[in-house]
Design an enzyme around this catalytic site. Structure first.
Site, PDB file in Angstrom:
ATOM      1  CE  LYS A 236      40.512  37.757  35.642  1.00  8.04           C
ATOM      2  NZ  LYS A 236      39.889  38.147  36.889  1.00  8.04           N
ATOM      3  NE  ARG A 270      44.126  43.158  38.792  1.00  7.15           N
ATOM      4  CZ  ARG A 270      44.604  42.159  38.066  1.00  7.15           C
ATOM      5  NH1 ARG A 270      43.870  41.599  37.127  1.00  7.15           N
ATOM      6  NH2 ARG A 270      45.824  41.714  38.284  1.00  7.15           N
TER       7      ARG A 270
HETATM    8  C1  7PM Z   1      46.224  34.349  34.652  1.00  4.56           C
HETATM    9  C2  7PM Z   1      44.862  34.312  34.795  1.00  4.56           C
HETATM   10  C3  7PM Z   1      46.994  35.342  35.188  1.00  4.56           C
HETATM   11  C4  7PM Z   1      44.229  35.287  35.506  1.00  4.56           C
HETATM   12  C5  7PM Z   1      46.369  36.330  35.896  1.00  4.56           C
HETATM   13  C6  7PM Z   1      45.002  36.276  36.066  1.00  4.56           C
HETATM   14  C7  7PM Z   1      41.856  39.866  39.437  1.00  4.56           C
HETATM   15  C8  7PM Z   1      42.795  40.317  40.359  1.00  4.56           C
HETATM   16  C9  7PM Z   1      43.720  38.892  39.000  1.00  4.56           C
HETATM   17  C10 7PM Z   1      40.503  40.349  39.528  1.00  4.56           C
HETATM   18  C11 7PM Z   1      41.228  41.657  41.406  1.00  4.56           C
HETATM   19  C12 7PM Z   1      44.332  38.528  35.750  1.00  4.56           C
HETATM   20  C13 7PM Z   1      44.258  37.373  36.727  1.00  4.56           C
HETATM   21  N1  7PM Z   1      42.459  39.000  38.591  1.00  4.56           N
HETATM   22  N2  7PM Z   1      42.501  41.200  41.333  1.00  4.56           N
HETATM   23  N3  7PM Z   1      43.956  39.683  40.069  1.00  4.56           N
HETATM   24  N4  7PM Z   1      40.254  41.233  40.532  1.00  4.56           N
HETATM   25  N5  7PM Z   1      40.887  42.526  42.360  1.00  4.56           N
HETATM   26  O1  7PM Z   1      43.585  38.465  34.751  1.00  4.56           O
HETATM   27  O2  7PM Z   1      39.596  39.982  38.776  1.00  4.56           O
HETATM   28  O3  7PM Z   1      45.154  39.414  35.915  1.00  4.56           O
HETATM   29  S1  7PM Z   1      44.909  37.836  38.306  1.00  4.56           S
END
Ligand code: 7PM
Length: 304
Positions: A236, A270
């Site tokens: 991230k 995750r």
């Molecule tokens: C771009 C930036 C694409 C960030 C995708 C993301 C989370 C989640 C996501 C989290 C839970 C990623 C994020 N982040 N679900 N979905 N917790 N529960 O890094 O931190 O995949 S999307």
């Protein structure tokens, strides 16, 4: 556990993968959730068949690397992202869930906020719901209750399109905690089992680097809320900011946070990089086992 008519009719209680996930959630070993994005930006080579095949191969690889859960998401929640229609989201995720369920024994979670997607995904074989909007969308609470599977409730301030425009809190940890407490209470009031609820501070979702760091520091307090805590920090932007590196050079930073999260009592990580994170968890578990042996002797020594 209470079994309502709706719950049994969904079939989720009877599925071996759902039973396996519930057992794993009650265990003490932290679980690794592998990210499977099925948005066009992640598998952008045109044809549906190709992207389905690629998604399945990726799921297979993560399962072989030791993923405890595969998180299938068809809505991009990246900062600035536009909303996706329910039809489009279903078209992206349902074939992938069906294919994983057909070919692999790994539990699947569905990353969605839409009630319709939750129902269809669980009917297609998903074992868990991961909702970045914590079941606040119309019908989502009822859909999740009727699906009868574990649910992750995440905190997000605002909406993906605008959430990173000057996020502001007076007490970020207190505010995120009371939000999650309120959503947990709503789930309990709807008749969901406490053991089926997972909470997540939502790193990067309407938070500055300072907010993210304060929340990470407070992870032990989140763990003490008495529910499983999930953390998503893999690759991230908080790591990008700290390290000044692009997303594909954030593995080491991600692993550092994974180890610290486990030490802070986090139950689900995750992540994109499953094999590396599984090693981190194994090292943390070895340390924990050594502590369990050492602690009684040390306290005996203190008493003597
Ligand atoms: C771009 C930036 C694409 C960030 C995708 C993301 C989370 C989640 C996501 C989290 C839970 C990623 C994020 N982040 N679900 N979905 N917790 N529960 O890094 O931190 O995949 S999307």
């Amino acid at each position: 556990m209470k079994h309502t008519a709706e719950r049994t009719s969904s079939g989720a209680d009877d599925r071996p993968t759902t039973a396996r996930l519930r057992a794993a959630l009650r265990d003490t070993r932290p679980l690794v959730m592998g990210i499977l994005n099925v948005t066009p930006d992640s598998f952008s080579d045109g044809g549906r068949f190709t992207s389905l095949d690629r998604a399945l191969r990726h799921a297979e690889r993560m399962a072989a690397e030791g993923a405890d859960i595969i998180d299938v998401g068809g809505e991009s929640t990246r900062p600035g992202a536009q909303a996706v229609s329910e039809a489009e989201e279903l078209e992206r995720v349902i074939p992938v869930i069906e294919a994983i369920r057909r070919e692999l024994a790994v539990p699947v979670s569905i990353d969605t906020s839409k009630a319709g997607v939750m129902c269809e995904a669980v009917a297609a074989g998903a074992d868990m719901i991961n909702d970045v909007r914590a079941l606040r969308e119309a019908g989502a609470l009822a859909a999740a209750r009727e699906a009868g599977v574990p649910v992750c409730l995440m905190h997000m301030r605002g909406e993906p399109r605008t959430m990173q425009q000057a996020p502001d809190y007076t007490d970020v940890c207190g505010e995120v905690m009371s939000f999650l407490r309120e959503r947990v209470d709503a789930c309990l009031a709807a008749g969901m089992a406490r053991e089926d609820l997972v909470i997540d501070p939502g790193f990067g979702f309407g938070k500055t680097l300072a907010h993210n760091l304060a929340l990470f520091q407070a992870l032990p307090a989140f763990s003490r809320m008495g529910l499983a805590v999930l953390v998503g920090v893999s690759r991230k932007s908080m790591l990008g900011t700290i390290l000044d590196r692009p997303a594909d050079e954030r593995l080491h930073g991600s692993l550092a946070l994974a180890a610290l999260a486990v030490r802070a009592g986090v139950r689900i990580l995750r992540v994109h990089d499953v094999a590396a994170t599984v090693d981190v968890v194994r090292v943390c578990m070895a340390l924990q086992a050594a502590e369990a042996c050492a602690t009684p002797k040390e306290s005996q020594g203190e008493q003597a």
